[in-house]
Every structure is written in structure tokens, then in C-alpha cells.
Write an enzyme that holds these catalytic residues in place. Sequence first.
Site, PDB file in Angstrom:
ATOM      1  N   GLU A 239     -58.906  -4.599  -8.298  1.00  0.00           N
ATOM      2  CA  GLU A 239     -59.947  -4.737  -9.325  1.00  0.00           C
ATOM      3  C   GLU A 239     -60.676  -3.412  -9.360  1.00  0.00           C
ATOM      4  O   GLU A 239     -61.385  -3.066  -8.421  1.00  0.00           O
ATOM      5  CB  GLU A 239     -60.862  -5.907  -8.931  1.00  0.00           C
ATOM      6  CG  GLU A 239     -61.609  -6.504 -10.088  1.00  0.00           C
ATOM      7  CD  GLU A 239     -62.861  -5.738 -10.405  1.00  0.00           C
ATOM      8  OE1 GLU A 239     -62.751  -4.756 -11.197  1.00  0.00           O
ATOM      9  OE2 GLU A 239     -63.922  -6.095  -9.905  1.00  0.00           O
ATOM     10  N   CYS A 273     -68.917  -3.657 -12.596  1.00  0.00           N
ATOM     11  CA  CYS A 273     -67.564  -3.327 -13.089  1.00  0.00           C
ATOM     12  C   CYS A 273     -67.362  -3.851 -14.506  1.00  0.00           C
ATOM     13  O   CYS A 273     -66.740  -3.190 -15.323  1.00  0.00           O
ATOM     14  CB  CYS A 273     -66.509  -3.865 -12.139  1.00  0.00           C
ATOM     15  SG  CYS A 273     -66.651  -5.609 -11.789  1.00  0.00           S
TER      16      CYS A 273
HETATM   17  P1  NDP Z   1     -64.005   3.709  -3.801  1.00  0.00           P
HETATM   18  O1  NDP Z   1     -62.928   3.207  -4.656  1.00  0.00           O
HETATM   19  O2  NDP Z   1     -63.866   5.053  -3.195  1.00  0.00           O
HETATM   20  O3  NDP Z   1     -64.253   2.693  -2.573  1.00  0.00           O
HETATM   21  C1  NDP Z   1     -64.084   1.303  -2.659  1.00  0.00           C
HETATM   22  C2  NDP Z   1     -63.743   0.749  -1.272  1.00  0.00           C
HETATM   23  O4  NDP Z   1     -62.548   1.342  -0.793  1.00  0.00           O
HETATM   24  C3  NDP Z   1     -64.799   1.064  -0.214  1.00  0.00           C
HETATM   25  O5  NDP Z   1     -64.880   0.000   0.705  1.00  0.00           O
HETATM   26  C4  NDP Z   1     -64.236   2.299   0.439  1.00  0.00           C
HETATM   27  O6  NDP Z   1     -64.718   2.487   1.718  1.00  0.00           O
HETATM   28  C5  NDP Z   1     -62.777   1.965   0.470  1.00  0.00           C
HETATM   29  N1  NDP Z   1     -61.910   3.127   0.610  1.00  0.00           N
HETATM   30  C6  NDP Z   1     -62.161   4.430   0.300  1.00  0.00           C
HETATM   31  N2  NDP Z   1     -61.078   5.193   0.527  1.00  0.00           N
HETATM   32  C7  NDP Z   1     -60.114   4.361   0.991  1.00  0.00           C
HETATM   33  C8  NDP Z   1     -58.760   4.540   1.385  1.00  0.00           C
HETATM   34  N3  NDP Z   1     -58.167   5.733   1.344  1.00  0.00           N
HETATM   35  N4  NDP Z   1     -58.053   3.453   1.784  1.00  0.00           N
HETATM   36  C9  NDP Z   1     -58.632   2.240   1.813  1.00  0.00           C
HETATM   37  N5  NDP Z   1     -59.909   2.011   1.454  1.00  0.00           N
HETATM   38  C10 NDP Z   1     -60.645   3.057   1.046  1.00  0.00           C
HETATM   39  O7  NDP Z   1     -65.306   3.589  -4.617  1.00  0.00           O
HETATM   40  P2  NDP Z   1     -66.705   4.271  -4.401  1.00  0.00           P
HETATM   41  O8  NDP Z   1     -67.544   3.306  -3.669  1.00  0.00           O
HETATM   42  O9  NDP Z   1     -66.592   5.649  -3.821  1.00  0.00           O
HETATM   43  O10 NDP Z   1     -67.171   4.402  -5.916  1.00  0.00           O
HETATM   44  C11 NDP Z   1     -66.512   5.355  -6.754  1.00  0.00           C
HETATM   45  C12 NDP Z   1     -66.338   4.805  -8.144  1.00  0.00           C
HETATM   46  O11 NDP Z   1     -65.591   3.611  -8.109  1.00  0.00           O
HETATM   47  C13 NDP Z   1     -67.620   4.417  -8.823  1.00  0.00           C
HETATM   48  O12 NDP Z   1     -68.149   5.521  -9.425  1.00  0.00           O
HETATM   49  C14 NDP Z   1     -67.181   3.385  -9.813  1.00  0.00           C
HETATM   50  O13 NDP Z   1     -66.750   4.031 -10.978  1.00  0.00           O
HETATM   51  C15 NDP Z   1     -65.994   2.732  -9.144  1.00  0.00           C
HETATM   52  N6  NDP Z   1     -66.349   1.445  -8.531  1.00  0.00           N
HETATM   53  C16 NDP Z   1     -65.946   0.317  -9.149  1.00  0.00           C
HETATM   54  C17 NDP Z   1     -66.299  -0.894  -8.621  1.00  0.00           C
HETATM   55  C18 NDP Z   1     -65.882  -2.148  -9.264  1.00  0.00           C
HETATM   56  O14 NDP Z   1     -66.616  -3.118  -9.216  1.00  0.00           O
HETATM   57  N7  NDP Z   1     -64.691  -2.222  -9.811  1.00  0.00           N
HETATM   58  C19 NDP Z   1     -67.109  -1.022  -7.407  1.00  0.00           C
HETATM   59  C20 NDP Z   1     -67.434   0.240  -6.813  1.00  0.00           C
HETATM   60  C21 NDP Z   1     -67.066   1.415  -7.370  1.00  0.00           C
HETATM   61  P3  NDP Z   1     -65.981   3.462   1.948  1.00  0.00           P
HETATM   62  O15 NDP Z   1     -67.096   2.933   1.114  1.00  0.00           O
HETATM   63  O16 NDP Z   1     -66.217   3.295   3.389  1.00  0.00           O
HETATM   64  O17 NDP Z   1     -65.518   4.839   1.532  1.00  0.00           O
END
Ligand code: NDP
Length: 494
Positions: A239, A273
Site C-alpha cells: 500500500e 495516503c
Molecule cells: P518509507 O516508504 O521509506 O517507509 C515506510 C516503512 O518502511 C517504514 O517502517 C520504514 O522504516 C520501512 N523501511 C524503510 N526502508 C526499508 C527497507 N529497505 N526495507 C524494509 N522496510 C523499510 O516511507 P517514509 O516514512 O520515509 O515516507 C516517505 C514517503 O512515503 C512519504 O513522503 C509519503 O509520500 C509516502 N508514505 C506513504 C504512506 C502511505 O500511507 N501509503 C505512509 C508513509 C509514507 P523506517 O521508518 O524505520 O525507515
Amino acid sequence: MSTATGQRTFDSLDPATGTVVGTHPIHDAAAVRATVAEAGRAARWWGGLGWAERRRRLLDYKAVVTRDLARIAETVHRETGKPEADAVLEVILTVVHLDWAARNARRVLGPRRVFPGLVGANLAATLEYQPLGVVGVIGPWNYPVFTPMGSIAYALAAGNAVVFKPSELTPGTGALLAELFAESVPEQPVFRTVTGLGETGAALAGDPGVQKIAFTGSTATAKRVMTACAANLTPLVAECGGKDALIVDADADVRAAADAALWGAMSNAGQTCAGVERVYVVDAVYDAFMRELTGRAAAIRAGEDYGPITMPAQLDVIRRHIDDAVARGRAVVGGPESVRAPYVDPVIVEDVPEDSPAVREETFGPTVTVKRVADAEEALERANATAYGLAGTVFSGDARRAVELARRMRSGMTAINSVISFASVPALPFGGLGDSGFGRIHGADGLREFARPKAIARQRFALPGMNLTSFDRGQKELDQLVKIVTFLHGRRKR
Ligand code: NDP
């Protein structure tokens, strides 16, 4: 940082003040592997409990969460900065889903007889959906209870154990959810949390003991997670956010549409989102809609009506989108000066070219672009012209026309005459297409996402003279079968 025992740790911060909310361990790959192995054993126990006992335990967990609502909401408030009232609403919505998943798991997934067909008349055919084992959930920070629980509750109800890696911004919320589960299920670590940074999530996605990953976050990270999953052919539900549009048709209730557009775009500081990022308004009501929207927006302020930007790095994305949109379009509310870190006041820009970042990329901030269109057809065409495909909204005075537009909207969900309403209906599946990801959480599809179908065909008696799966089969049997099949299926429809 590390503790006296050498365990590396990290802090979660209050994004409004920068103060430390909590300190949590950084679980490395070895720690993740050990947790997954324990969860594997717990999964066998949980799977063996049976539908009725799992339902009882999950409904008890629901009661624990409900009674601890204030404590959970306080943790969410401190880690994300969102107003406590919004955090309370988020937990309430989660409780509704927990309840549905617990009550409907057996009905959706339990064994059932299916019609074997005339050729299989001597068979008893049954279908059931069995648990996968261990489900790894990688969650976001924007709705740190509601979003991951959309996977966790449904995975648990389907009979799986869960290892949850919350975002590094909201580890305390994740830890609390698992801690409370142990009150209802103290015997085994059926629901565990591992904390840390991106590498901890990567270790979970690449662990061969995990049978499925449920990921919520950015499209770019989803691709990295998918690569890690590929090593073990671990399936994934992803998602990844969206660039959702709200369409206002000529016969829409303009006041209601403006109210919904404003809330859909600005609530939770736009960090939703399925939030509203683009609005397309039919010419006939454009001016009335804009009067209503800008009038209402003038009364909304960051820090009062919604919280700060939770992830500091996001401010750069928001600033870039606003600067470009204002330079190429026309700011009607706010502008570059609205960004006053960590807060961003509402920004509304009209006539932004469709190829600009504010129209094409996920902004994830309290900003919205508005465009005048000739009719609903043009609105739909523009709404669909995005790589994302999560959700959207239609405001129309004609229910049939609205449903017809909703069907043709290229998205997993569409709300009509309200905004994001589908998320509150637990029976409705939630998920997107294209850059918004794939797979579904919530509803019957969300339960099936965390189970594998098992087909069983039991022969009740041998069909006389009809043993087709035997080398003893003769030409007579085949001729007879051809006759039956021709009778059943050979008539053409004209
Ligand atoms: P990310 O996609 O980077 O992170 C989402 C989750 O994945 C976090 O728990 C993160 O951990 C984890 N993660 C990061 N890198 C890895 C990896 N290589 N392998 C496995 N898991 C990983 O999102 P961000 O929080 O950095 O947000 C960036 C952008 O994502 C936002 O600007 C927004 O556009 C979008 N976003 C969309 C969401 C939605 O509801 N669909 C929710 C959040 C963000 P950690 O936080 O520890 O890095």
C-alpha cells in the site's frame, strides 16, 4: 546510541517540540531472525486454537484496546504530533476493524462445501483458507495504529502470527499495540514488534521464516521490499499512497464538496495516503466552489486544527511542490510562506499545469491543487491521468451518474458525496493499483490476503463404469462422457 548491555538504541521524537518521547532497541538481522523463529512456533499454536477461541481472544484484545484508548491516543499524539482528538478517532476506527475481522474470519475463511459439478457428482468438494504462518508487517507513521492494524488484525484473525516493524518515527505506538495483545494472549508471542530503522524492516522482508509481508509506505521503498521478498519468493501486499482526486460535478452540493475537499486535503496535515491532493471542478460551479473553499480554509491553521509535519524530510518535498505550483499557477490560499517548520498552513493553488510535481507526485502535506474543467468527463480523464491509483471522491447530485463515474475512476476505492468514507466500512477492501501498490487489506479480501486456499476433493463412491483416472478406462466410458458433455455444454447460444 547504545545501552550498558551494548544494545543499540534510537529515540522517537515529538515532531512538534523535538523532545524525546521514548528510546527503543535497534533490532538487527539476528534479533529479527530469532523473533520470527519464535513467532513461527507461536503461529502453530495460534493456528491450532481454532476459530472460536481465536475470535474470543481477538474480541478480548479489542476490549483491551478500547479501554486503553486514551493511552494509545496519547502515544500516537506524542509520536506523530497529531491532535489527540484525531488520534482518538484513529483508534476508534481501528476497533471497528478488529471487531469485524474477529467476527467474520470463520465465515470467510472456514471450511465450506462447494458444488462439485455433474462430472464430479461422486465427490465431496470442500474449500478452506488456511493460515500462512508468520506475517511480517512494515508500517508507516502517519496512522501508526489504523494502517498497520488493517493488516495485523486481519492476519491474526486468519490464524497467523505477526511480527510488526513500526516506522522509526512511531516505535512506541507499535510496541504498545503488541504489549496490549499479550494481555489477551499471554501464552505465546503471537504478535511481536521489532523496532529499528530501515535495515530492521529489510531484515524482516528478507527473512525466510516470513510467509508474507504487508508493507505500507512509499512506492520507492515498496520496490526495495519487493526485491528483498524475491529472494525467498515471499508474497507481498503493498500500500504505497496516492495522488487522489476529488471531482465536483455541476449538480453537486457545493458547500458539502468544499467542506470535504478541505478536510480531505488538510486533516492530519495532509499526511493521509487516501487524502485529497487534486480537485477538478466543473465550470458551472467553479466560482461558487472556490468561494466556499477559500472562505473555509481561512479559518484553518496548522498547530490548532491539525499537527506538524511528522517526518522532517517531508518539508523539503512540500516546499518544492508549493514553490513550483505557485510559480506556474495561482496561489489562492497561502503560499511558500505557509511553510513554518515543523508546521505548514493550508495552501490552495489553482490552475497548476498538469505536469507539475504538485499534480503528479505525492505531496503528503496540507496542500491541494484545484482546476476548472468543462464537464465531469474531463474531470475523470484528468483524475485518472496519474501513475497512482489508490482512491478518489465524486460529488454529484445524481446518484446513478456518481456511481457510474466512481466505477470508471482508476482507483481501488471511491467515496461519493463524502470523503475517505470507505475506510470506515470494514467489509470494504482497501488497496490500490499502479504506483499505489497491489493486494488488499480490510474486508473478506483482506482476510483472504493472509491465508492460502486449500482444496479437498473426497470421492464418496465410485461412479459405475466411469473411472476416468485409471488405465483401465475404456473407449465406452470416454464415449459416454463425450455424450454427457455435449448434452451439457454443446448447445450454442444465439
Ligand atoms: P518509507 O516508504 O521509506 O517507509 C515506510 C516503512 O518502511 C517504514 O517502517 C520504514 O522504516 C520501512 N523501511 C524503510 N526502508 C526499508 C527497507 N529497505 N526495507 C524494509 N522496510 C523499510 O516511507 P517514509 O516514512 O520515509 O515516507 C516517505 C514517503 O512515503 C512519504 O513522503 C509519503 O509520500 C509516502 N508514505 C506513504 C504512506 C502511505 O500511507 N501509503 C505512509 C508513509 C509514507 P523506517 O521508518 O524505520 O525507515
